[in-house]
Write an enzyme that holds these catalytic residues in place. Structure first.
Site, PDB file in Angstrom:
ATOM      1  N   GLY A  16       1.160  -1.150  -0.206  1.00  0.00           N
ATOM      2  CA  GLY A  16       0.281  -0.249  -0.388  1.00  0.00           C
ATOM      3  C   GLY A  16       0.737   0.760  -0.113  1.00  0.00           C
ATOM      4  CB  ILE A  72       3.782   6.783   1.736  1.00  0.00           C
ATOM      5  CG1 ILE A  72       5.205   7.171   0.903  1.00  0.00           C
ATOM      6  CG2 ILE A  72       4.860   7.826   3.371  1.00  0.00           C
ATOM      7  CD1 ILE A  72       5.527   7.435   0.383  1.00  0.00           C
ATOM      8  N   GLY A  73       2.543   5.032   4.426  1.00  0.00           N
ATOM      9  CA  GLY A  73       1.365   5.359   5.702  1.00  0.00           C
ATOM     10  C   GLY A  73       0.031   4.412   5.262  1.00  0.00           C
ATOM     11  CB  ALA A  74      -1.617   2.558   3.311  1.00  0.00           C
ATOM     12  N   GLY A  75      -0.414   1.882   6.120  1.00  0.00           N
ATOM     13  CA  GLY A  75      -0.732   1.096   7.883  1.00  0.00           C
ATOM     14  C   GLY A  75       0.038  -0.551   7.081  1.00  0.00           C
ATOM     15  CB  THR A 115       4.941  -1.202   9.583  1.00  0.00           C
ATOM     16  OG1 THR A 115       5.417  -0.677   8.350  1.00  0.00           O
ATOM     17  CG2 THR A 115       6.745  -1.488  10.095  1.00  0.00           C
ATOM     18  CB  THR A 116      -0.044  -1.166  11.112  1.00  0.00           C
ATOM     19  OG1 THR A 116       0.832   0.218  11.473  1.00  0.00           O
ATOM     20  CG2 THR A 116      -0.802  -1.146  12.891  1.00  0.00           C
ATOM     21  CG  ASP A 160       7.378  -3.965   6.473  1.00  0.00           C
ATOM     22  OD1 ASP A 160       8.167  -4.114   5.368  1.00  0.00           O
ATOM     23  OD2 ASP A 160       7.017  -2.675   7.319  1.00  0.00           O
ATOM     24  CD  GLU A 189       6.958   9.321   6.285  1.00  0.00           C
ATOM     25  OE1 GLU A 189       7.549   8.314   6.128  1.00  0.00           O
ATOM     26  OE2 GLU A 189       6.566   9.467   7.343  1.00  0.00           O
TER      27      GLU A 189
HETATM   28  N1  LIG Z   1      -6.344   1.043   9.881  1.00  0.00           N
HETATM   29  C1  LIG Z   1      -5.759   2.330  10.757  1.00  0.00           C
HETATM   30  N2  LIG Z   1      -6.512   2.665  11.644  1.00  0.00           N
HETATM   31  C2  LIG Z   1      -5.364   3.694  12.300  1.00  0.00           C
HETATM   32  N3  LIG Z   1      -4.567   4.124  12.812  1.00  0.00           N
HETATM   33  C3  LIG Z   1      -3.926   3.512  11.614  1.00  0.00           C
HETATM   34  C4  LIG Z   1      -4.445   2.761  10.942  1.00  0.00           C
HETATM   35  N4  LIG Z   1      -3.036   1.508   9.898  1.00  0.00           N
HETATM   36  C5  LIG Z   1      -1.916   2.125  10.669  1.00  0.00           C
HETATM   37  N5  LIG Z   1      -2.509   3.542  11.683  1.00  0.00           N
HETATM   38  C6  LIG Z   1      -1.698   4.592  11.946  1.00  0.00           C
HETATM   39  O1  LIG Z   1      -0.834   4.681  11.177  1.00  0.00           O
HETATM   40  C7  LIG Z   1       0.520   5.119  11.165  1.00  0.00           C
HETATM   41  C8  LIG Z   1       1.169   4.778  10.561  1.00  0.00           C
HETATM   42  O2  LIG Z   1       0.918   3.203  10.000  1.00  0.00           O
HETATM   43  P1  LIG Z   1       2.270   2.466   9.880  1.00  0.00           P
HETATM   44  O3  LIG Z   1       3.562   3.062   9.829  1.00  0.00           O
HETATM   45  O4  LIG Z   1       1.834   0.787   9.520  1.00  0.00           O
HETATM   46  O5  LIG Z   1       2.334   3.225   7.927  1.00  0.00           O
HETATM   47  P2  LIG Z   1       2.866   1.895   6.619  1.00  0.00           P
HETATM   48  O6  LIG Z   1       2.223   2.007   5.073  1.00  0.00           O
HETATM   49  O7  LIG Z   1       4.509   0.627   6.947  1.00  0.00           O
HETATM   50  O8  LIG Z   1       3.779   3.198   6.420  1.00  0.00           O
HETATM   51  P3  LIG Z   1       5.208   3.756   5.186  1.00  0.00           P
HETATM   52  O9  LIG Z   1       4.939   3.712   3.916  1.00  0.00           O
HETATM   53  O10 LIG Z   1       5.550   4.889   5.456  1.00  0.00           O
HETATM   54  O11 LIG Z   1       6.126   2.648   6.197  1.00  0.00           O
HETATM   55  C9  LIG Z   1       1.094   4.810  12.125  1.00  0.00           C
HETATM   56  O12 LIG Z   1       0.796   5.473  13.501  1.00  0.00           O
HETATM   57  C10 LIG Z   1       0.033   3.602  12.312  1.00  0.00           C
HETATM   58  O13 LIG Z   1      -1.051   3.550  13.995  1.00  0.00           O
HETATM   59  N1  LIG Z   2      11.766   6.931  -3.033  1.00  0.00           N
HETATM   60  C1  LIG Z   2      11.495   5.965  -2.223  1.00  0.00           C
HETATM   61  N2  LIG Z   2      11.578   4.269  -2.740  1.00  0.00           N
HETATM   62  C2  LIG Z   2      10.904   3.003  -2.190  1.00  0.00           C
HETATM   63  O1  LIG Z   2      11.427   2.006  -2.293  1.00  0.00           O
HETATM   64  C3  LIG Z   2      11.178   3.503  -0.654  1.00  0.00           C
HETATM   65  N3  LIG Z   2      10.292   2.674   0.621  1.00  0.00           N
HETATM   66  C4  LIG Z   2       9.859   3.596   1.214  1.00  0.00           C
HETATM   67  N4  LIG Z   2      10.171   4.933   1.482  1.00  0.00           N
HETATM   68  C5  LIG Z   2       9.704   5.626   2.096  1.00  0.00           C
HETATM   69  C6  LIG Z   2       8.074   5.946   2.215  1.00  0.00           C
HETATM   70  C7  LIG Z   2       8.262   6.582   3.836  1.00  0.00           C
HETATM   71  O2  LIG Z   2       8.495   7.829   4.155  1.00  0.00           O
HETATM   72  C8  LIG Z   2       9.225   5.582   3.784  1.00  0.00           C
HETATM   73  C9  LIG Z   2       9.439   4.636   5.301  1.00  0.00           C
HETATM   74  O3  LIG Z   2       8.592   3.257   4.274  1.00  0.00           O
HETATM   75  O4  LIG Z   2      10.141   5.675   3.471  1.00  0.00           O
HETATM   76  C10 LIG Z   2      10.224   4.720  -0.398  1.00  0.00           C
HETATM   77  N5  LIG Z   2      11.268   5.923  -1.447  1.00  0.00           N
END
Ligand SMILES: Nc1ncnc2c1ncn2[C@@H]1O[C@H](COP(=O)(O)OP(=O)(O)OP(=O)(O)O)[C@@H](O)[C@H]1O
Ligand SMILES: Nc1nc(=O)c2ncn([C@H]3C[C@H](O)[C@@H](CO)O3)c2[nH]1
Length: 213
Positions: free
Chosen positions: A18, A20-23, A25-26, A93, A154
């Site tokens: 998903g 960035i920040g979609a969730g 790792t969580t 993840d 970010e």
């Molecule tokens: N379904 C959800 N509902 C509410 N909050 C969420 C949900 N999923 C994740 N979060 C919160 O949103 C933030 C981002 O989640 P997470 O770090 O898992 O995203 P990610 O997709 O791994 O990010 P990245 O692309 O940066 O690696 C965290 O603070 C997490 O607690």
């Molecule tokens: N440019 C770029 N290329 C990648 O392969 C990649 N994978 C993750 N990210 C960025 C998203 C989050 O800020 C942060 C943590 O996921 O790192 C990337 N950015």
């Protein structure tokens, strides 16, 4: 549909994907815990280029993409050796294709072509996940979660960059489904399902995944 119990399903190699920040790792962490599978987690804090990249994407993109590619290559090499080749399950993840999704967006011209060649050289023969859990989330959701997480580098992320990545992910998932029809793609509504606050939402996701294990 009748299924032959003698036919063994392949060992799960699950990737959560998903924008960035979609969730990712969580959810990947929660799934690894629930299924008692080892977790392969992205390295973020030790990345020396992320901060610089968000300040000047054009200047730092090649270094950043190469850093991610080399790190993920090493992690996946170890994962294949320790788990996949031994028939053991694993949750990750990220999917290795993530490298190319981002690189197509951040690199142009000569650098993109050089990166493309290295990407294929390193990844073409790596085993790919057989289950992808794709968290689809809209811009407002991503912005809210990025703010909630609070990583300093970010906070000024360009919403236009996130919007394009959302589209890139949609395209990439369709490409994977066409190229690898045997890969199971489970799409999660990341706007509506809050698996952090609502255990019943997490249970819905677990039940969907179990159908394919
Ligand atoms: N379904 C959800 N509902 C509410 N909050 C969420 C949900 N999923 C994740 N979060 C919160 O949103 C933030 C981002 O989640 P997470 O770090 O898992 O995203 P990610 O997709 O791994 O990010 P990245 O692309 O940066 O690696 C965290 O603070 C997490 O607690
Ligand atoms: N440019 C770029 N290329 C990648 O392969 C990649 N994978 C993750 N990210 C960025 C998203 C989050 O800020 C942060 C943590 O996921 O790192 C990337 N950015």
């Amino acid at each position: 549909m009748w299924e032959d119990p003698q036919v063994k399903k392949p060992c799960p190699f699950i990737a959560v994907e998903g924008a960035i920040g979609a969730g990712k790792t969580t959810l990947a962490t929660m799934l690894a815990e629930r299924f008692d599978f080892p977790l392969l987690k992205e390295i973020v804090e030790e990345n020396p280029f992320l901060d610089k990249f968000y300040q000047n994407i054009e200047e730092w993109a090649f270094q950043l993409e190469m850093f991610f590619l080399c790190n993920r290559y090493k992690q996946l090499e170890d994962t294949v050796k320790n788990y996949v080749s031994r028939g053991l399950p694993v949750v990750s993840d990220y999917h290795i294709y993530k490298n190319w999704i981002f690189a197509q967006r951040t690199l142009q011209g000569d650098k993109r072509e050089k990166y493309r060649q290295i990407y294929h050289l390193l990844t073409d023969d790596l085993p790919k996940p057989n289950v992808i859990v794709y968290i689809r989330a809209e811009l407002a959701t991503l912005l809210k979660r990025i703010e909630k997480r609070g990583r300093s580098f970010e906070q000024d992320i360009d919403p236009g960059y996130l919007e394009r990545l959302i589209e890139d992910y949609e395209t990439a998932i369709t490409q994977i489904q066409t190229r690898e029809p045997e890969t199971v793609v489970i799409t999660i509504d990341g706007n509506m399902l809050d698996f952090v606050e609502h255990p019943e939402h997490f249970e819905q996701i677990v039940a969907k995944i179990k159908e394919h294990l």
